[in-house]
Design an enzyme around this catalytic site. Structure first.
Site, PDB file in Angstrom:
ATOM      1  N   ASN A 210       8.870  58.282  15.078  1.00 45.52           N
ATOM      2  CA  ASN A 210      10.071  57.565  14.630  1.00 45.52           C
ATOM      3  C   ASN A 210      11.112  58.567  14.143  1.00 45.52           C
ATOM      4  O   ASN A 210      10.879  59.773  14.140  1.00 45.52           O
ATOM      5  CB  ASN A 210       9.728  56.518  13.570  1.00 45.52           C
ATOM      6  CG  ASN A 210       9.109  57.143  12.349  1.00 45.52           C
ATOM      7  OD1 ASN A 210       9.714  57.977  11.694  1.00 45.52           O
ATOM      8  ND2 ASN A 210       7.869  56.743  12.048  1.00 45.52           N
ATOM      9  N   ASP A 279       3.004  52.117  12.079  1.00 47.12           N
ATOM     10  CA  ASP A 279       2.127  50.966  11.837  1.00 47.12           C
ATOM     11  C   ASP A 279       1.034  50.850  12.898  1.00 47.12           C
ATOM     12  O   ASP A 279       0.003  50.255  12.664  1.00 47.12           O
ATOM     13  CB  ASP A 279       2.958  49.675  11.813  1.00 47.12           C
ATOM     14  CG  ASP A 279       3.844  49.631  10.581  1.00 47.12           C
ATOM     15  OD1 ASP A 279       3.342  49.986   9.494  1.00 47.12           O
ATOM     16  OD2 ASP A 279       5.033  49.276  10.701  1.00 47.12           O
ATOM     17  N   LYS A 289      -3.679  65.713  29.429  1.00 52.31           N
ATOM     18  CA  LYS A 289      -2.346  65.184  29.684  1.00 52.31           C
ATOM     19  C   LYS A 289      -2.399  64.157  30.830  1.00 52.31           C
ATOM     20  O   LYS A 289      -2.993  64.434  31.883  1.00 52.31           O
ATOM     21  CB  LYS A 289      -1.391  66.327  30.059  1.00 52.31           C
ATOM     22  CG  LYS A 289       0.016  65.836  30.266  1.00 52.31           C
ATOM     23  CD  LYS A 289       0.966  66.956  30.632  1.00 52.31           C
ATOM     24  CE  LYS A 289       2.309  66.361  31.013  1.00 52.31           C
ATOM     25  NZ  LYS A 289       3.199  67.315  31.645  1.00 52.31           N
ATOM     26  N   PHE A 323       8.635  52.422  -0.205  1.00 56.52           N
ATOM     27  CA  PHE A 323       9.937  52.354   0.447  1.00 56.52           C
ATOM     28  C   PHE A 323       9.954  51.191   1.420  1.00 56.52           C
ATOM     29  O   PHE A 323       8.915  50.787   1.937  1.00 56.52           O
ATOM     30  CB  PHE A 323      10.233  53.659   1.192  1.00 56.52           C
ATOM     31  CG  PHE A 323      10.832  54.723   0.307  1.00 56.52           C
ATOM     32  CD1 PHE A 323      10.128  55.208  -0.784  1.00 56.52           C
ATOM     33  CD2 PHE A 323      12.104  55.221   0.553  1.00 56.52           C
ATOM     34  CE1 PHE A 323      10.667  56.170  -1.621  1.00 56.52           C
ATOM     35  CE2 PHE A 323      12.655  56.186  -0.266  1.00 56.52           C
ATOM     36  CZ  PHE A 323      11.943  56.666  -1.361  1.00 56.52           C
ATOM     37  N   LYS A 337       7.714  42.732  -0.503  1.00 57.57           N
ATOM     38  CA  LYS A 337       6.887  43.931  -0.323  1.00 57.57           C
ATOM     39  C   LYS A 337       6.351  44.451  -1.653  1.00 57.57           C
ATOM     40  O   LYS A 337       5.222  44.933  -1.744  1.00 57.57           O
ATOM     41  CB  LYS A 337       7.738  45.008   0.376  1.00 57.57           C
ATOM     42  CG  LYS A 337       6.926  45.970   1.187  1.00 57.57           C
ATOM     43  CD  LYS A 337       7.750  46.693   2.226  1.00 57.57           C
ATOM     44  CE  LYS A 337       7.988  45.825   3.444  1.00 57.57           C
ATOM     45  NZ  LYS A 337       8.685  46.516   4.517  1.00 57.57           N
ATOM     46  N   LYS A 341       2.357  44.676  -1.688  1.00 50.70           N
ATOM     47  CA  LYS A 341       1.715  45.992  -1.672  1.00 50.70           C
ATOM     48  C   LYS A 341       1.309  46.459  -3.059  1.00 50.70           C
ATOM     49  O   LYS A 341       0.809  47.573  -3.215  1.00 50.70           O
ATOM     50  CB  LYS A 341       2.659  47.018  -1.037  1.00 50.70           C
ATOM     51  CG  LYS A 341       3.045  46.651   0.396  1.00 50.70           C
ATOM     52  CD  LYS A 341       3.215  47.881   1.237  1.00 50.70           C
ATOM     53  CE  LYS A 341       3.738  47.524   2.603  1.00 50.70           C
ATOM     54  NZ  LYS A 341       3.588  48.621   3.556  1.00 50.70           N
TER      55      LYS A 341
END
Ligand code: C5P
Length: 402
Positions: A210, A279, A289, A323, A337, A341
């Site tokens: 990401n 996630d 590969k 976060f 959240k 959490k």
């Protein structure tokens, strides 16, 4: 024995009020601070470096070009040593220079190089103080988080009467004490920070990743170390260099991050999970590969463990900060959240805005805790780091319901 005292770097510029800085240095030395003075050339016309050297019992820096016994770049080492930097008196000229990031002498170079809180006590003629350009420069410093100890009114050395007199020495000393207390408020604490994104391998050369740059997490880790904590920084792949004073563990995947975090979590008083953990991971990474001709039609994914939720459900003594990168309903999602959490605080931001979030220098975040929601303005990530740690440090000292 290394000197563990809090270090105040006192900058002195070329104004007649420089003689009052002798009293400031005396007051700070009496408070038990280690005081290091840095002067502009002009300041040395008003007070001799020898005076400050004698009062502080430390060498006084004036030139960028002086030979340094430890062979380190002196403005950088002085900047790193500073827990607080205060400039008193600060002339219109030096205010202008630091507002524009100029570094043509030892003092201004130290200001730009330091991460320490900056206190500026201006002193100048009333007309110079009132000029638009000076006020704009002062506003620019304030916007960057500098504390301005406003000059007082009265008779000025030039004969004019009005604003521009250096604030009383005691007021400046008090501003330094406040900043210094805050700046060392994590001494004796263990802080764990996660940063960056994770790379989940598809095969030995490809991965799912990401856009997280790691900048916020690195800034938090560095700031926590500067405030006296022992800091573990567990980071996914990033180009950022190790922050000063932190123990850095570099990992690739969410599973590796989980192992590195769990191995250290029990010893920690504060855990800040700023990493953008993937996630999902490919259910099976190919050991070779994958050839073009063998392109799989789909990659099947499996869930990664949620490290933060795992820490939250275990309870434990650590203050837990998570976060939330959201693209809609930022506040509502952050509140959900926080509970889901088991955190003490969620730092939430809207990543749908292309100007904000990943990779940028500035960001705008919400701090959501059980005490309520605080909306911070647009600010540099380093300042966001300071704000997060200010709130987290307060939570460290309080009873928490989790
Ligand atoms: O659920 P979401 O990914 O939005 O939550 C983000 C928060 O949870 C961040 O603090 C992140 O570091 C943490 N997290 C985690 N493990 C995961 C996913 C997210 O610790 N697998």
């Amino acid at each position: 024995m290394p000197d563990t005292r809090t270090t105040i770097v006192v900058g002195v510029t070329g104004g007649i009020a420089a003689y009052k800085t002798c009293e400031l240095v005396r007051a700070l030395v009496r408070d038990g601070f280690r005081v290091k003075v840095v002067m502009t050339e002009a300041a040395t016309r008003f007070v001799s470096p020898l005076t400050f050297r004698t009062l502080s019992a430390e060498p006084v820096a004036v030139s960028l070009w002086a030979d340094e016994p430890d062979a380190k770049v002196h403005h950088v080492s002085l900047a790193e040593e500073a827990d607080v930097m205060v400039i008193a008196p600060c002339t219109a000229n030096v205010i202008a220079k630091i507002a524009h990031g100029r570094t043509d002498d030892m003092l201004t170079a130290t200001v730009l190089a330091t991460e320490a809180p900056l206190i500026v006590a201006p002193a100048m003629n009333v007309h110079m103080w009132r000029k638009d350009v000076t006020q704009r420069n002062v506003a620019a410093l304030k916007a960057r988080g500098a504390v301005i100890v406003e000059p007082g009114r009265g008779e000025l050395a030039c004969g004019d009467v009005g604003e521009g007199r250096l604030a009383p020495v005691e007021e400046i000393a008090e501003a330094v004490r406040t900043a210094a207390t805050r700046s060392r408020d994590l001494v004796g604490k263990h802080v764990l920070v996660t940063a960056g994104g994770t790379h989940e391998p598809i095969d030995p050369v490809r991965f799912i990743g990401n856009h997280s740059s790691g900048k916020t997490g690195f800034a938090i880790a560095e700031e926590a170390a500067r405030r006296g904590a022992r800091v573990f920084l567990v980071t996914g792949p990033t180009h950022l260099p190790d922050p000063f004073g932190c123990e850095v563990v570099r990992v690739q995947t969410a599973l590796q991050m989980r192992a590195a975090v769990l191995a250290r979590a029990d010893a920690c008083d504060l855990i800040v999970m700023s990493a953008a953990v993937a996630d999902f991971r490919p259910a099976a990474a190919a050991s070779e590969k994958i050839k073009k001709a063998d392109a799989p039609g789909a990659i099947s994914l499996e869930r990664n463990p949620d490290i933060l939720a795992e820490l939250g459900s275990r309870g434990g003594k650590a203050v837990l900060v998570g976060f939330a990168a959201e693209t809609s309903d930022v506040e509502a999602n952050a509140k959900t959240k926080l509970e889901a959490k088991g955190c003490d605080m969620i730092v939430a931001n809207d990543v749908s805005d292309p100007e904000l979030g990943f990779g940028t220098e500035d960001n705008r975040v919400l701090l959501v805790s059980r005490d309520g929601v605080e909306r911070l303005g647009m600010m540099p990530k380093k300042q966001i780091a300071r704000e997060i740690l200010n709130r987290a440090a307060a939570l460290l000292g309080s009873e928490r319901a989790r």
